[in-house]
Design an enzyme around this catalytic site. Structure first.
Site, PDB file in Angstrom:
ATOM      1  N   ASP A   1       0.832  -1.191   0.000  1.00 37.70           N
ATOM      2  CA  ASP A   1       0.000   0.000   0.000  1.00 37.70           C
ATOM      3  C   ASP A   1       0.872   1.249   0.000  1.00 37.70           C
ATOM      4  O   ASP A   1       1.857   1.341   0.741  1.00 37.70           O
ATOM      5  CB  ASP A   1      -0.892  -0.026   1.245  1.00 37.70           C
ATOM      6  CG  ASP A   1      -1.791   1.177   1.359  1.00 37.70           C
ATOM      7  OD1 ASP A   1      -2.697   1.310   0.524  1.00 37.70           O
ATOM      8  OD2 ASP A   1      -1.585   1.988   2.280  1.00 37.70           O
TER       9      ASP A   1
ATOM     10  N   GLU B   1       1.627  -0.490  -5.005  1.00 43.29           N
ATOM     11  CA  GLU B   1       0.695   0.590  -5.323  1.00 43.29           C
ATOM     12  C   GLU B   1       1.593   1.808  -5.526  1.00 43.29           C
ATOM     13  O   GLU B   1       2.091   2.375  -4.550  1.00 43.29           O
ATOM     14  CB  GLU B   1      -0.300   0.832  -4.188  1.00 43.29           C
ATOM     15  CG  GLU B   1      -1.294   1.921  -4.532  1.00 43.29           C
ATOM     16  CD  GLU B   1      -2.226   2.264  -3.379  1.00 43.29           C
ATOM     17  OE1 GLU B   1      -3.391   2.629  -3.650  1.00 43.29           O
ATOM     18  OE2 GLU B   1      -1.800   2.182  -2.207  1.00 43.29           O
TER      19      GLU B   1
END
Length: 709
Positions: free
Chosen positions: A341, A377
């Protein structure tokens, strides 16, 4: 109680069958107390007298699995210097393998300033506890599937939301790791062709106070407080550390079905938030070591995540924590990869995003972590954080440009066709110059963050009122189109158009080069009622509605058929980028873009901003890469006819040099096709140079009868 010196390694609580070694890093600590709790919450404190290399440690004979514990760290509380120790606060072990209980929000969790009523209040009554675990587990003959990237189909899912309403999962297992590993759920994934399930955060996390006060919670879990512990609320086990064995059993069951487990991990920040946040673990142990602080004002946290803090990846012990955690989940929990993330936050060296950052160097040389799937990401919320296409060669990336371009193409945005062509063929403009392959691109149209696929074709605007933030949260850049009506529609024409658009997205996704990622429920028409930021909705808004299996059986069958076709034909999952050249002299190029006339697209055609239809020929006889046994791959050729216009377009099929005839295998206008086991309306095969009508906003997929030259 006997107290032995123990060792400084490994960090955390390690049971060896006779007793437990406890070890905690803190460079700033002056004293450290290990706090042991019984079932009645009575606390006994053990001072750690041994310290080596800033690691405080001891060994307690007779202490074993099930023992609840935490720490208190005595040291300076000087925020202006970056130090926030406060021995009144019970602290979770950063290396704790299991956590019992949840957080009860109370002023005692906050330090504030010396003299504030909360500063000296004991936080223990409101804190969860770490639990010593039994690390031993019978893995039997578990073997990681090791599915090659180019054969991978990722399914992004939430442990609780995927299983909570499944009628065939035993009620006591719904919403748990055991439920996800149960036969009905595994069977659904296997029949869908899924080769890897990407689980939204399963590291121990806590909900933010502001959400709890509004009667909500952090459903998604991007608020980690324990990087080694499986989140305890997802466990059906009765014992306080049973989530560990339950998680392992889930992994074993998925592996038996040939499905890899990828974890969505949040190493960019923790649940302690910014300076006003609670003292739960890292802040009270060694604030300056674990968090990035402003050099000019160490009382201020640098925040590249929008969550109040950023983990200090420049500090060796913070880096060690990340790497030790990653290795633990691979070696002890048998997971097969990670999706990071806001990964750009991990690449920040002195505020700038650096693709050669220390973290990536460590991953590159690590013999364990470097061998599993690594997906970034590739952005954070800081300046210069959007880094799509700029991660190192080992890494694949969530391709946000793919998502945006595919959405724009199918909603009819002018001038999108050239970039759509690039995204469809693997995004070589983003990845080829860094020696990466098409699998560097994880292609997705939807993910947990944003609209579901059903909502993408049903809403122009977000509808997040239930989040309690006056609909101000969530992105306004949805790139969606409601097909003429906002929300539920009773008009059959609108409903049919929406179903067609969903099929268009699915065909595009499955037949693009790269790694496709499907969001859980998109194969069933799942809706979030227009909520594009359902992070706090632990209810029917976010949970999978398994009744949709019958309601949208045609969509589920269509999705399964696309996955089957992609798996059967390597032309859709090439390991190398298209070269634009033939495999042999006199043959057809490996990729040819075709105008509606059936002739190759001219350079000038690409500059026509109003052009919204195109054909693409994929030459199965010109893959030019070896198969699994080293033999040249030879596949059937395919022709995809895309029409994003609001009116039909007549395509003339190319000449016999491409194929003597073509078999239509899918038509998104009807959802029919031979690939579904049902014949298309019309002839079983179409001769070369035949005129084929493609309906408004539709795709027709044709398979060559006979190999191309």
């Amino acid at each position: 109680m006997q107290l032995w010196p123990g060792t400084a390694y490994p960090l955390g609580a390690t049971w060896d069958g006779s007793g437990t070694n406890f070890a905690l890093f803190s460079e700033v600590a002056e004293r450290v107390e290990l706090c042991l709790f019984d079932e009645g919450a009575a606390e006994a404190r053990v001072e750690l007298a041994e310290v080596d290399g800033f690691v405080w440690h001891c060994y307690l004979p007779g202490i074993g699995p099930g023992q609840r514990y935490g720490y208190r760290v005595h040291g300076p509380y000087e925020p202006a210097r970056g130090h926030r120790c406060n021995a009144a606060k019970l602290l979770l072990d950063p290396y704790g393998k299991a956590v019992e209980g949840g957080l009860e929000w109370n002023p005692a969790l906050f330090s504030g300033r010396p003299g504030d009523p909360s500063f000296a209040r004991d936080s223990a009554p409101f804190m969860p506890r770490n639990v010593v675990i039994n690390p031993y587990f019978d893995w039997a003959d578990d073997r990681p599937p090791h599915t090659p990237y180019h054969e991978t189909l990722i399914y992004e899912a939430h442990v609780r939301g995927l299983t909570l309403r499944h009628p065939e999962v035993p009620p006591e297992l719904r919403g748990s790791y055991a439920g996800l590993g149960s036969p009905p759920v595994v069977d659904h994934l296997a029949r869908l062709g899924v080769t890897a399930i990407e689980l939204m955060p399963v590291h121990q996390f806590v909900p933010e106070q502001r959400l709890v006060e509004r009667g909500l919670t952090n459903y998604w879990g991007y608020n980690t407080i324990g990087f080694f512990a499986p989140h305890n609320a997802y466990s059906a086990a009765a014992e306080p550390h049973g989530q560990v064995a339950e998680f392992k059993s889930m992994v074993r069951a998925l592996h038996e079905a040939g499905i890899e487990v990828i974890l969505d991990v949040v190493y960019n920040h923790t649940a302690e938030g910014g300076a006003p946040g609670p003292t739960l673990s890292f802040r009270g142990i060694d604030n300056a070591a674990y968090y990035q602080l402003d050099h000019d004002d160490p009382a201020r946290y640098l925040d590249y995540t929008g969550c109040g803090n950023s983990l200090n990846v420049r500090h060796p012990h913070a880096l060690q924590l990340i790497m030790d955690s990653l290795r633990y989940w691979v070696t002890e929990m048998h997971v097969d990869g990670f999706r990071f993330d806001l990964a750009s936050a991990l690449a920040r060296e002195l505020h700038q995003v650096d693709r050669l950052a220390t973290f990536f160097e460590l991953v590159q040389q690590d013999p364990v972590v470097s061998q599993v799937k690594l997906i970034a990401e590739p952005w954070d919320v800081g300046e210069g954080g959007y880094q799509v296409g700029k991660f190192p060669p080992l890494w694949s990336e969530w391709n946000g440009k793919y998502r945006d371009t595919v959405r724009d193409f199918w909603r009819g945005v002018p001038g999108t066709l050239p970039e759509f062509a690039s995204r469809l063929t693997g995004s070589s403009d983003l990845y080829e110059t860094s020696a990466r392959r098409p699998v560097a691109s994880v292609n997705f149209v939807t993910c947990h963050d944003g609209f579901t696929m059903a909502d993408l074709v049903s809403y122009n605007d977000k509808h997040n009122e239930a989040n309690g933030e006056r609909n101000a949260d969530g992105t306004d850049d949805n790139r969606s189109w409601n097909c003429g009506v906002e929300g539920p529609a009773g008009d059959p024409a609108v409903t049919a158009l929406r179903a067609r658009q969903v099929r268009n997205f699915l065909v595009t996704l499955f037949f693009s080069q790269g790694v496709p990622m499907l969001t859980a429920g998109d194969e069933l028409g799942r809706t979030q009622r227009g909520n594009n930021n359902a992070y706090c909705q632990d209810n029917e808004v976010s949970w999978m509605d398994w009744a949709l299996v019958e309601e949208h059986a045609d969509l589920l069958d269509f999705t399964r058929a696309l996955a089957d076709l992609r798996r059967a034909h390597p032309v859709f999952r090439r390991r190398r980028f298209f070269s634009g050249e033939p495999a042999a002299a006199g043959g057809l190029r490996d990729l040819i873009w075709l105008a509606a006339s059936g002739e190759p697209m001219a350079d000038g055609d690409w500059g026509n901003s109003q052009l919204k239809s195109v054909g693409v020929f994929l030459n199965g006889g010109a893959i030019t890469e070896p198969g699994p046994r080293g033999d040249p791959l030879v596949d059937q050729s395919f022709l995809l006819l895309f029409n994003a216009r609001p009116e039909p377009v007549t395509f003339r099929l190319p000449g016999a040099a491409y194929a003597a005839s073509w078999e239509p295998v899918a038509d998104t206008a009807t959802g029919q096709g031979s690939l579904l086991g049902a014949g298309l309306d019309g002839p079983a095969s179409v001769a070369a140079e035949t005129a084929v009508d493609v309906a408004p906003r539709a795709v027709i997929v044709l398979r060559a009868l006979g190999a191309a030259g």
